[in-house]
Write a protein that holds these residues in place. Structure first.
Motif, short mmCIF file in Angstrom:
data_model
loop_
_atom_site.label_atom_id
_atom_site.label_comp_id
_atom_site.label_asym_id
_atom_site.label_seq_id
_atom_site.Cartn_x
_atom_site.Cartn_y
_atom_site.Cartn_z
N GLU A 279 -14.00 0.95 13.99
CA GLU A 279 -13.88 2.25 13.32
C GLU A 279 -14.34 3.31 14.31
O GLU A 279 -15.53 3.56 14.45
CB GLU A 279 -14.74 2.27 12.05
N ASN B 150 -15.77 -5.80 4.01
CA ASN B 150 -16.77 -5.87 2.94
C ASN B 150 -16.99 -7.28 2.40
O ASN B 150 -18.12 -7.68 2.11
CB ASN B 150 -16.37 -4.94 1.79
N TYR C 206 -26.28 -4.30 8.49
CA TYR C 206 -25.87 -2.91 8.66
C TYR C 206 -24.96 -2.48 7.51
O TYR C 206 -23.97 -3.16 7.20
CB TYR C 206 -25.13 -2.72 9.99
N ARG C 207 -25.28 -1.35 6.92
CA ARG C 207 -24.51 -0.85 5.77
C ARG C 207 -23.31 -0.01 6.19
O ARG C 207 -22.48 0.33 5.37
CB ARG C 207 -25.40 0.02 4.87
N ARG C 208 -23.25 0.37 7.45
CA ARG C 208 -22.19 1.28 7.92
C ARG C 208 -21.82 0.89 9.35
O ARG C 208 -22.54 0.12 10.00
CB ARG C 208 -22.67 2.73 7.86
N ARG D 54 -17.69 -2.77 12.52
CA ARG D 54 -18.22 -3.16 11.22
C ARG D 54 -17.59 -4.48 10.79
O ARG D 54 -16.69 -4.99 11.46
CB ARG D 54 -17.92 -2.09 10.17
N ARG E 142 -29.78 10.53 10.14
CA ARG E 142 -29.18 9.27 9.69
C ARG E 142 -30.04 8.06 10.08
O ARG E 142 -30.19 7.11 9.31
CB ARG E 142 -27.78 9.12 10.29
N GLU F 46 -31.18 5.27 7.36
CA GLU F 46 -30.78 3.86 7.43
C GLU F 46 -32.00 2.94 7.59
O GLU F 46 -32.06 1.87 6.98
CB GLU F 46 -29.79 3.65 8.58
N GLU G 225 -26.42 13.73 9.34
CA GLU G 225 -26.21 12.77 10.42
C GLU G 225 -27.34 12.82 11.44
O GLU G 225 -27.64 11.82 12.10
CB GLU G 225 -24.85 13.02 11.09
#
Length: 494
Positions: free
Chosen positions: A68, A76, A31-33, A73, A121, A125, A118
């Motif tokens: 968040e 990084n 997952y990037r976000r 998440r 989105r 993704e 969004e």
């Protein structure tokens, strides 16, 4: 060296996690976000609910999960190392990317009253997950998804309609990259054309031409003459935007010749007439750009006659708008208004919302040019309301910029500032530099009117820099305004 040692230390710690927690962490690294907790649990849906929860608890206890809002998440650095460890098992990595893509398409729910970006989105993704594993077929399927009830545009084109050109460009670049590896010749050509169109919308005209040239080479190998004719029109439009009228005419005449050829007429009867109409309209646009308005009207009327004969209402609408623009430039506001209103009736009939929005703006501009500022405000507000409903960020920016222009003349300076400020924010967000320059010029005029000549000079310089770089006519307007501002400075200092 320190970075390497830290990474090795973290890698060792992660590899010693209990197997369920390790699998949950590694697989969720795709997952990037931030995503809902259910997206993580789905990564190990072959385990019981109690094992999923226990795995998550272990990760939380060891501070390997960050919250968040309502989503979660990975840090990084943890994410990067986890992803590398996941990719060590190619089969598992590819299956995990596919599972994540499927979740984004089937389980993502945007929050109410969110932005269009969004709303789509999940598609964006999912596209990225398929891109990671170079799944060309699924990348194509997502990019061809229709996502809006107002239009028949596919995802990439819809992003452009909404004004999200940078996001559109990201998708087009990735599509082109994978098409070059595994796509058919037709798919490779289509990717280059779409990339060119996106660069054109971003006012990067030479970059657009470069991609069109690549597409021409492929199309000639295929032997697709009709496609080459269509491409000539795209190339001509980019040269027209560069104010290279000689090259523009050359390519539009090539477009016209292709559309009229017997081979094309026989193979593509309906399409060839429509392409002929477009070519005539494009030549009309060149004459309009060079100030030859009567010649422009002549070509646009030929365009309209063909569109009328083949019953293409959308082309009729656009052509009447272009004829209106030419009459407007001639100062013949009655004929301009007549053509705009006729075009508006057609646009409303076919529910061409972007066309309606633009025509409301044109009619408003006629009223503004005639000094009927309150009537102009009424039309611009309708344009603004519709552009928000569609929604179309670029048209919203146009409406706000137009309102700012009129509010200055009505001495409603606070309203002018608010409108121009919002327009500038929109144009900067979507990467529309030409209109960003227009908004900056309006700000310069506003501050000049308020007597803030030094601030006006700064805004005018910013507008001039962009307009000069893009090679658009606004550069000359900025030069004249700059001279006025400098004259004001001389008077005040004298």
């Amino acid at each position: 060296e320190l970075d390497r040692k830290v990474r090795e230390k973290i890698r060792t710690i992660l590899q010693k996690l209990p197997i369920d927690a390790q699998d949950l962490l590694f697989r969720s690294s795709v997952y990037r976000r931030p995503v809902p907790k259910k997206f993580w649990y789905a990564m190990i849906d072959d385990r019981s609910s109690s094992r999923q929860k226990e795995a998550y608890r272990v990760l939380c206890d060891r501070a390997l999960v960050e919250k968040e809002g309502a989503s979660i998440r990975q840090h990084n650095l943890i994410l990067a190392i986890s992803y590398d460890l996941l990719k060590a098992d190619t089969s598992l990595w590819e299956a995990t990317e596919r599972k994540a893509a499927h979740l984004w398409i089937t389980a993502y729910t945007p929050i109410p009253n969110t932005s269009n970006l969004e709303i789509v989105r999940g598609y964006l993704e999912a596209f990225e997950h398929y891109y990671e594993i170079e799944d060309w077929e699924n990348m194509k399927e997502i990019s061809w998804t229709r996502v809006d009830t107002y239009s028949q545009d596919f995802l990439c084109a819809q992003l452009g309609t909404w004004g999200y050109y940078q996001q559109q460009l990201t998708i087009e670049i990735k599509l082109s990259e994978i098409a070059r590896k595994v796509g058919t010749l037709q798919e490779k050509a289509s990717s280059e054309i779409n990339l060119g169109l996106t660069f054109h919308n971003l006012s990067r005209y030479r970059k657009a031409i470069s991609h069109y040239d690549s597409a021409v080479t492929i199309i000639r190998n295929i032997g697709h003459s009709f496609g080459e004719g269509v491409l000539s029109g795209h190339v001509g439009n980019s040269y027209l935007s560069l104010c290279d009228y000689q090259q523009a005419i050359k390519h539009f005449e090539k477009q016209l010749a292709f559309s009229r050829s017997l081979e094309i007429r026989k193979s593509f009867p309906q399409e060839s007439y429509l392409e002929e109409a477009k070519a005539l309209g494009n030549i009309g646009n060149v004459y309009y750009s060079t100030g030859a308005y009567l010649e422009a009207i002549n070509y646009h009327k030929q365009n309209y006659d063909i569109a009328f004969a083949i019953k293409d209402l959308k082309t009729q609408c656009c052509t009447l708008g272009n004829i209106g623009n030419a009459y407007d430039s001639l100062g013949d506001y009655d004929n301009a208004l007549k053509n705009y209103e006729q075009a508006l009736l057609i646009a409303e009939k076919i529910e061409y919302h972007k066309g309606i929005s633009g025509l409301l703006g044109n009619i408003g501009f006629i009223h503004a040019r005639s000094g009927f500022y309150n009537q102009a405000v009424s039309y611009y507000q309708k344009q603004l309301s519709l552009s928000i409903d569609i929604p179309d960020l670029q048209e919203e920016g146009h409406a706000l910029c137009n309102l700012g222009f009129v509010y200055i003349r009505l001495k409603k300076y606070r309203a002018a500032k608010e409108s121009i400020d919002r327009a500038l924010e929109i144009f900067q967000t979507i990467g529309d530099r030409a209109n960003e320059a227009e908004a900056l010029r309006n700000f310069a005029e506003l501050h000049q009117t308020l007597g803030d000549v030094e601030v006006a000079q700064e805004y005018c310089q910013q507008a001039s820099t962009i307009a000069t770089e893009l090679g658009i006519p606004l550069a000359e307007e900025c030069r004249k305004l700059q001279e006025e501002i400098e004259a004001s400075l001389s008077i005040s200092s004298g």
